[in-house]
Design a protein around this motif. Structure first.
Motif, PDB file in Angstrom:
ATOM      1  N   MET A 179       0.828  -1.184   0.000  1.00  0.00           N
ATOM      2  CA  MET A 179       0.000   0.000   0.000  1.00  0.00           C
ATOM      3  C   MET A 179       0.874   1.251   0.000  1.00  0.00           C
ATOM      4  O   MET A 179       0.521   2.226  -0.645  1.00  0.00           O
ATOM      5  CB  MET A 179      -0.935  -0.001   1.198  1.00  0.00           C
ATOM      6  N   ASP A 197       1.854   2.116  -3.340  1.00  0.00           N
ATOM      7  CA  ASP A 197       0.704   2.295  -4.227  1.00  0.00           C
ATOM      8  C   ASP A 197       0.602   1.150  -5.237  1.00  0.00           C
ATOM      9  O   ASP A 197       0.381   1.358  -6.423  1.00  0.00           O
ATOM     10  CB  ASP A 197       0.781   3.651  -4.932  1.00  0.00           C
ATOM     11  N   SER A 198       0.767  -0.060  -4.722  1.00  0.00           N
ATOM     12  CA  SER A 198       0.689  -1.249  -5.564  1.00  0.00           C
ATOM     13  C   SER A 198      -0.706  -1.399  -6.164  1.00  0.00           C
ATOM     14  O   SER A 198      -1.718  -1.163  -5.505  1.00  0.00           O
ATOM     15  CB  SER A 198       1.009  -2.496  -4.737  1.00  0.00           C
ATOM     16  N   ALA A 219      -2.816  -3.887  -4.034  1.00  0.00           N
ATOM     17  CA  ALA A 219      -3.072  -3.652  -2.611  1.00  0.00           C
ATOM     18  C   ALA A 219      -4.515  -3.989  -2.225  1.00  0.00           C
ATOM     19  O   ALA A 219      -4.752  -4.649  -1.207  1.00  0.00           O
ATOM     20  CB  ALA A 219      -2.737  -2.217  -2.238  1.00  0.00           C
ATOM     21  N   CYS A 223      -5.743  -6.938   0.395  1.00  0.00           N
ATOM     22  CA  CYS A 223      -6.585  -6.641   1.549  1.00  0.00           C
ATOM     23  C   CYS A 223      -7.858  -7.479   1.530  1.00  0.00           C
ATOM     24  O   CYS A 223      -8.311  -7.956   2.577  1.00  0.00           O
ATOM     25  CB  CYS A 223      -6.913  -5.158   1.609  1.00  0.00           C
TER      26      CYS A 223
END
Length: 53
Positions: free
Chosen positions: A1, A4-5, A8, A12
């Motif tokens: 995160m 800024d993948s 992400a 999650c």
């Protein structure tokens, strides 16, 4: 995160699914430590869903 993948949110969501499964399994047992585990896993799942939103 933090990088800024693009994955992400997916990570999650997978984490939330796993935590839900853990909460359900631990919730089957009446022992205090199992109930505590179920509660904590559910809280983790909720937080993961928030991060995925």
């Amino acid at each position: 995160m933090s990088r800024d993948s693009s994955y992400a949110k997916q990570i999650c969501n997978v984490c939330a699914t796993i935590c839900d499964a853990c909460a359900a399994e631990c919730g089957k047992f009446k022992d205090e430590h199992c109930q505590k585990c179920a509660d904590l896993c559910q809280k983790c799942a909720d937080e993961c869903r928030k991060m995925a939103a």
